[in-house]
Design a protein around this motif. Structure first.
Motif, PDB file in Angstrom:
ATOM      1  N   ILE A 194      25.212   3.120 -15.651  1.00 15.44           N
ATOM      2  CA  ILE A 194      26.128   1.999 -15.453  1.00 15.44           C
ATOM      3  C   ILE A 194      25.422   0.685 -15.774  1.00 15.44           C
ATOM      4  CG2 ILE A 194      27.369   0.679 -13.694  1.00 15.44           C
ATOM      5  CD1 ILE A 194      28.116   3.320 -12.391  1.00 15.44           C
ATOM      6  N   ILE A 195      24.200   0.557 -15.287  1.00 17.16           N
ATOM      7  CA  ILE A 195      23.416  -0.639 -15.599  1.00 17.16           C
ATOM      8  C   ILE A 195      23.205  -0.755 -17.106  1.00 17.16           C
ATOM      9  CG2 ILE A 195      21.164  -1.745 -15.326  1.00 17.16           C
ATOM     10  CD1 ILE A 195      21.013  -0.385 -12.548  1.00 17.16           C
ATOM     11  N   SER A 196      22.844   0.367 -17.714  1.00 18.49           N
ATOM     12  CA  SER A 196      22.619   0.386 -19.153  1.00 18.49           C
ATOM     13  C   SER A 196      23.899   0.079 -19.917  1.00 18.49           C
ATOM     14  CB  SER A 196      22.072   1.749 -19.581  1.00 18.49           C
ATOM     15  OG  SER A 196      21.871   1.804 -20.975  1.00 18.49           O
ATOM     16  N   GLY A 197      25.028   0.624 -19.433  1.00 27.07           N
ATOM     17  CA  GLY A 197      26.300   0.363 -20.096  1.00 27.07           C
ATOM     18  C   GLY A 197      26.650  -1.107 -20.098  1.00 27.07           C
ATOM     19  N   GLY A 198      26.380  -1.787 -18.976  1.00 28.28           N
ATOM     20  CA  GLY A 198      26.632  -3.220 -18.904  1.00 28.28           C
ATOM     21  C   GLY A 198      25.746  -4.005 -19.866  1.00 28.28           C
ATOM     22  N   VAL A 199      24.470  -3.650 -19.894  1.00 24.38           N
ATOM     23  CA  VAL A 199      23.537  -4.322 -20.800  1.00 24.38           C
ATOM     24  C   VAL A 199      23.901  -4.039 -22.259  1.00 24.38           C
ATOM     25  CG1 VAL A 199      21.127  -4.440 -21.562  1.00 24.38           C
ATOM     26  CG2 VAL A 199      21.665  -4.302 -19.115  1.00 24.38           C
ATOM     27  N   GLU A 208      32.001  -1.042 -20.907  1.00 24.21           N
ATOM     28  CA  GLU A 208      32.771  -0.693 -19.716  1.00 24.21           C
ATOM     29  C   GLU A 208      33.101   0.797 -19.684  1.00 24.21           C
ATOM     30  OE1 GLU A 208      33.727  -2.543 -17.046  1.00 24.21           O
ATOM     31  OE2 GLU A 208      32.419  -4.092 -17.868  1.00 24.21           O
ATOM     32  N   PHE A 209      33.454   1.358 -20.836  1.00 15.57           N
ATOM     33  CA  PHE A 209      33.753   2.792 -20.889  1.00 15.57           C
ATOM     34  C   PHE A 209      32.515   3.618 -20.538  1.00 15.57           C
ATOM     35  CE2 PHE A 209      37.425   2.157 -24.111  1.00 15.57           C
ATOM     36  CZ  PHE A 209      38.323   1.989 -23.066  1.00 15.57           C
ATOM     37  N   VAL A 210      31.344   3.190 -21.043  1.00 16.92           N
ATOM     38  CA  VAL A 210      30.093   3.869 -20.688  1.00 16.92           C
ATOM     39  C   VAL A 210      29.889   3.817 -19.177  1.00 16.92           C
ATOM     40  CG1 VAL A 210      27.581   3.838 -20.918  1.00 16.92           C
ATOM     41  CG2 VAL A 210      29.012   3.413 -22.916  1.00 16.92           C
ATOM     42  N   ALA A 211      30.074   2.635 -18.607  1.00 14.57           N
ATOM     43  CA  ALA A 211      29.859   2.461 -17.173  1.00 14.57           C
ATOM     44  C   ALA A 211      30.839   3.311 -16.366  1.00 14.57           C
ATOM     45  CB  ALA A 211      30.008   0.985 -16.802  1.00 14.57           C
ATOM     46  N   SER A 221      18.054   7.957 -18.062  1.00 10.54           N
ATOM     47  CA  SER A 221      19.466   7.661 -18.255  1.00 10.54           C
ATOM     48  C   SER A 221      19.689   6.227 -18.719  1.00 10.54           C
ATOM     49  CB  SER A 221      20.232   7.911 -16.949  1.00 10.54           C
ATOM     50  OG  SER A 221      21.603   7.642 -17.118  1.00 10.54           O
ATOM     51  N   VAL A 222      18.946   5.287 -18.139  1.00  5.45           N
ATOM     52  CA  VAL A 222      19.036   3.894 -18.588  1.00  5.45           C
ATOM     53  C   VAL A 222      18.761   3.808 -20.087  1.00  5.45           C
ATOM     54  CG1 VAL A 222      17.950   1.616 -18.464  1.00  5.45           C
ATOM     55  CG2 VAL A 222      18.466   2.860 -16.364  1.00  5.45           C
ATOM     56  N   ALA A 223      17.788   4.585 -20.539  1.00  8.79           N
ATOM     57  CA  ALA A 223      17.381   4.516 -21.942  1.00  8.79           C
ATOM     58  C   ALA A 223      18.381   5.172 -22.880  1.00  8.79           C
ATOM     59  CB  ALA A 223      15.997   5.163 -22.109  1.00  8.79           C
ATOM     60  N   ILE A 224      18.739   6.411 -22.619  1.00 12.48           N
ATOM     61  CA  ILE A 224      19.524   7.149 -23.616  1.00 12.48           C
ATOM     62  C   ILE A 224      21.011   6.833 -23.566  1.00 12.48           C
ATOM     63  CG2 ILE A 224      17.857   9.032 -23.650  1.00 12.48           C
ATOM     64  CD1 ILE A 224      19.813  10.718 -22.064  1.00 12.48           C
TER      65      ILE A 224
END
Length: 400
Positions: free
Chosen positions: A157-162, A266-269, A19-22
């Motif tokens: 959420i972590i990925s969205g922030g990054v 933010e929307f991703v997160a 999930s972090v990746a995609i």
């Protein structure tokens, strides 16, 4: 070998790192922005959304033809993981090498990478579900899948922030390239984790037909005779109706107010936070997967009703929150209901049948692009909501 705590942890780690990746190519937020950078065609944006998921339709039944006679499938799944890693990394590499200088070539290589990534998932889905059915009981599987989706939401959420940070502070298209290439290695951690699960040998197997055409004939006999399977496939196909509109909601937001890179993140997160909270509820409700499917329809219907009136970042955030919870509910109910109704010796066939026939829905974004171009957002949203309402009513007939 069944319901082992170590298998549960490895399954959760797989979901988290994948999930972090995609999430950097999340179909409802990030991917449309990336594709729009190289082309403004709404039809092309819909096509890329479908490519990310739809290539798997070609592989399911062919894989099931062989998998029905396999006692162990983990070696084949590990090979699938390797090709998925290469495909994802190649997307970033093509953006870096060609980028804005050759936008058409960039899009072509991106499309090829997404197709291979999705196609290999089609092979892997049969093997993955077979292993999940072997190492977890029905009740425990619902809980581990919900926990996996919860931590996948945390990873997203972590990925969205990054992702938001990178898009805000680095210029495209190189920012897109870096995200894909780095995330490919993050993805590999999840692959290695799940690939280390100890798979028990299956003793109840089906002798493989001599020809693939004979296999197809037997498959459609099963479909014709099993009414429960027919209802489930129809309901799960309709559950993909949100894809008619989903890739274009973020473009509507972009035309309404300034859509900064950090806001995309933010929307991703928010969407993944919705998925996380949803999975807490789904885990509690497990194994009542029929109810989970019905509730998921209601959440997504509510989201698209809100989309009619959304004109601020807050309202769009609520939309993505509800969408995240509903989509994960669909995934959980679909993957578990099929394993409940499938006989052990026919499990790969049932999984492949559902995956193939419902995967038509993964291409709904393409006609959605045409509807948007010809009739506008309001008609597209009404059409999507109407189909989801039909799906909710039909979900009452599911077998649980």
């Amino acid at each position: 070998m069944v319901d082992r705590f170590s298998s549960n942890i490895k399954n959760i780690l797989h979901g988290f790192f994948l999930s972090v990746a995609i999430t950097i190519a999340e179909p409802s937020t990030v991917l449309p922005i990336i594709v729009e950078h190289f082309s403004s065609s709404t039809v092309l944006i819909g096509a890329f959304t479908s490519l990310l998921k739809g290539g798997s339709i070609l592989a399911q039944l062919f894989t099931a033809f062989y998998a029905q006679s396999y006692r162990k499938v983990m070696p084949y799944l590990r090979l699938v993981f390797f090709f998925r890693f290469l495909a994802w990394f190649s997307i970033g590499l093509s953006i870096y090498l060609f980028g804005d200088k050759y936008p058409n070539i960039t899009l072509l290589f991106m499309a090829f990478g997404f197709f291979i990534f999705s196609l290999s998932a089609g092979f892997g889905a049969i093997f993955f579900q077979e292993i999940m059915a072997k190492v977890f009981t029905h009740r425990y599987r619902g809980r581990t899948v919900a926990a996996k989706r919860f931590f996948a939401g945390l990873g997203a959420i972590i990925s969205g922030g990054v992702t938001g940070f990178v898009l805000q502070n680095y210029n495209p298209p190189n920012s897109y390239a870096y995200l894909f290439m780095v995330s490919a290695f993050i993805m590999s951690i999840g692959f290695i984790s799940f690939g280390s699960i100890r798979e028990p040998e299956k003793f109840t197997v089906t002798k493989r037909e001599k020809y693939f055409t004979d296999f197809l004939k037997n498959v459609f006999v099963i479909l014709k005779e099993d009414k429960r399977l027919q209802i489930q496939i129809l309901v799960m196909l309709i559950s993909y109706s949100y894809l008619f509109s989903m890739p274009f909601v973020i473009l509507k937001a972009k035309s309404t107010f300034h859509l900064a890179g950090w806001l995309i993140g933010e929307f991703v997160a928010v969407q993944m936070f919705g998925a996380m909270l949803g999975n807490i509820i789904w885990g509690i409700l497990s194994p009542r997967f029929k109810l989970i499917a019905q509730m998921s329809f209601l959440l997504v219907i509510t989201a698209f009703i809100m989309a009619f009136f959304a004109n601020t970042p807050f309202l769009y955030a609520v939309f993505f929150f509800l969408l995240g919870a509903g989509i994960d509910g669909f995934k959980l109910s679909k993957s578990n209901l099929i394993l409940i109704i499938a006989p052990e010796n026919k499990r790969p066939i049932y999984v492949a049948l559902q995956a193939n026939l419902t995967s038509v829905g993964l291409f709904f974004a393409i006609p959605g692009g045409f509807i948007l171009k010809m009739l506008g957002y309001n008609v597209l949203y009404m059409f999507t909501t109407s189909l989801l309402l039909i799906g909710f009513l039909l979900a009452k007939k599911l077998s649980d």
